[in-house]
Design an enzyme around this catalytic site. Sequence first.
Site, short mmCIF file in Angstrom:
data_model
loop_
_atom_site.label_atom_id
_atom_site.label_comp_id
_atom_site.label_asym_id
_atom_site.label_seq_id
_atom_site.Cartn_x
_atom_site.Cartn_y
_atom_site.Cartn_z
N HIS A 68 0.80 -1.21 0.00
CA HIS A 68 0.00 0.00 0.00
C HIS A 68 0.84 1.27 0.00
O HIS A 68 0.53 2.24 -0.67
CB HIS A 68 -0.96 -0.01 1.19
N ARG A 128 -9.45 3.06 -6.00
CA ARG A 128 -9.25 2.24 -4.81
C ARG A 128 -9.86 2.96 -3.62
O ARG A 128 -9.56 4.12 -3.39
CB ARG A 128 -7.75 2.05 -4.53
N GLU A 177 -8.05 -11.62 -10.92
CA GLU A 177 -6.72 -11.58 -10.31
C GLU A 177 -6.37 -12.87 -9.58
O GLU A 177 -5.33 -12.97 -8.96
CB GLU A 177 -6.58 -10.37 -9.37
N ASN A 202 -1.11 -7.36 -10.45
CA ASN A 202 -0.29 -7.48 -9.22
C ASN A 202 -0.63 -8.78 -8.48
O ASN A 202 0.25 -9.55 -8.12
CB ASN A 202 -0.53 -6.31 -8.28
N ASP A 203 -1.93 -8.98 -8.24
CA ASP A 203 -2.32 -10.19 -7.53
C ASP A 203 -2.27 -11.42 -8.43
O ASP A 203 -1.94 -12.51 -7.98
CB ASP A 203 -3.73 -10.04 -6.93
N ARG A 253 5.00 -10.93 -2.92
CA ARG A 253 5.84 -9.89 -3.50
C ARG A 253 6.48 -8.99 -2.45
O ARG A 253 7.38 -8.22 -2.74
CB ARG A 253 5.00 -9.05 -4.47
N CYS A 290 -5.50 -3.41 -15.15
CA CYS A 290 -5.26 -2.29 -14.23
C CYS A 290 -4.09 -2.52 -13.27
O CYS A 290 -3.92 -1.77 -12.33
CB CYS A 290 -6.52 -1.98 -13.43
#
Lengths: 127, 582
Positions: free
Chosen positions: B191, B298, B435, B458-459, B469, B506
């Site tokens: 985050h 988000r 994801e 990312n996921d 990660r 995204c």
Amino acid sequence: MGGGRRRTYRRIDSAPRRLNRNLSVGEMTHQHATRRIVIKNQQGLHARPADAFVKLANQFQANVEIERDTLRVSGKSILDLLTLVAEQGVQLTIIADGPDAEAAADALAALVDTFVEEDEQPDTQPD
Amino acid sequence: MRILQGIAVSPGVAIGEAVVIDDKGYRIPRRFIARGAVESEMQRLEGAFAAVGKQIEQSRDEIAGELGQQYGAIFSAHLQMLQDAKLRTEIDHLVKQRHYSAEYAITRALGKYSKFFENLPTAYLRERANDVHDIERRLMGELIGNRREALEEIKSPVVVLANNLTPSETANLNREMVLGFVTEVGGPGGHTAIVAEALEIPAVVGVGDFLNEVSGGDLVIVDGDQGRVIFQPDDETIARYEQEVEEHRSLAARLDLLRDLPSELLSGEQIHLYANIEFPHEVDACLQRGAEGIGLYRTEFLYLGQEQEPTEEDHYQVYAKVVQDMGGAPVVIRTLDLGADKIARAPNESRVAEANPFLGLRSIRLSLRNISLFRTQLRAVLRASMIGEIHVMFPLVSTLHELRQAKMLLTDIMEDLDEEGIPYDRNLKIGMMVEVPSSVIMLDHFAKEVDFISIGTNDLVQYTLAVDRSNKEVAALYNNCDPAVLRLIEMTVRLAKEADIKTTLCGQMGGNPIYAMLLIGLGLRSLSITPSAIPEIKKVCRSVSLAQCEEVARRVREMENAREIKRYLREEVRRAVPELMM
């Protein structure tokens, strides 16, 4: 009290310190005094009694040092005094040097004697 | 000069003086002062001792008044320590003779005592170390302030070095003064990293232990492109980086010219570029960069660092603002995507520490377990849908059942709103993040029940390759262009196309120019990326043809490892768009 007056002690310190460094007055007025004391209060020479000790020591011109076994520290520094870790039953020697050394040693030894009551009061009758 | 390697999470280069914040939250000050500064340093020291003396006297009087003299006496002892002539002589000596800063001299001189006390045999005796710490803390507070002040009241441009920064601390960084930051822990996609990117502050995380070896005031270079941190750089290095900063600036100026030009390939196909945002104020950056809309809003910041759950009105206000400010462009709101540990009031059962939080109760799973929290958010989304074009998107969907539950709740809320006479957009588009590999495999079914999908790389990378990660030990295995990941992306695009639903990508991958040609070649026509990346990606699009992109995809399909693919992609984009200096 004060039976050990003028008792000789051997310096075991590997790096002996000069005792008379602050003396500006003549030899005539120079005094050297030592007193053996025993810490009697339960919590030992902790922050509050050490504070009182240093406050009193600083009222005298004489250089004041405290010795425990081989360790000797300034009696005018509370931080140093605490590093002696003087718990109940520990024997210490007050070493005073200077024009008012006798008076300083007497007053400090007497002060240590009062620690018993001062320290135990808050335990038995808290306010 | 000392160079450390970390993980690049927010691009750009920052050069500046370090401000160091240790893991206990204290700011670590500079260690040494210039010869000519001794006088003023002694004055700071004097001022701090005088102020702390007053503080202790005040504490003593207050406590003595409340609890009795005996209790005030402990502060009397503290005062005695502060005024200890021997201590003061030593500190003065360190400043005058050795040119230590006031802070460093105090730490050194008091540290000897606290260390001694800490090593004593009984707990009672060790307590004395606390007295010394208390004095040190007060003196440091006078000299440099506490952490909050350290971060918020920074008055000159600096580089922040810390063990860790929380997302809210990162969000509150003063963008005018904080040139960049470096943390010992953290990983990409965390985050803090996402917030740094949103703020457009160069950042490197996961550097490992280094704070003990730096001091405030040191010159530091943060290379947010290469993930490098350079302490006390030599003149040549400084010159090289200064040139790089200048080149970045002129490239950015040239890319700015692209804002109003269409985002299309040389061969004419349109590529839709949307923006990912975290905070409402980022809408400005989106508009400046010419984003077509918000492809990923988000909403986690509403929950982070809050004592209480956000109310429906809290949600509504920010959604309404974002939609309004976007002036009619679409906004995709993603519902809560956090682990249970991050929100104020999680369901009781989630209080148990999870052995595998990434496989645990998070995201849509958490929302479905905590219906009242989910309902609050969805009601606000529906209400805001009257203001502009809002789409709602569910994260981390891994089974059809979850998607149906979420949609059922949405229908339920719509009925409530109907009863209450509150208007909402009846055609609100519903989408899901793709994801988790299971959602790719089952996409033909999912696609019948949603209006659009968005690939969260990312996921997807993390779950496909089974790599955390944020774990430095295995982070190298985390690779956007691993062939397995690319196959899943291609499969997603194909299945969505067959079902005639819109696909956007995204993840952070979309904002990196080296992947743009490949992603277009794999069939993607919509990317949602960090606003600052829009000009670069548009530049790539306008420099290549669809045939070129498809050729890149064809070649990549034949390759079997990520390294080879990455090298090839880098070369291709360098050839197609030399200006980007890849």
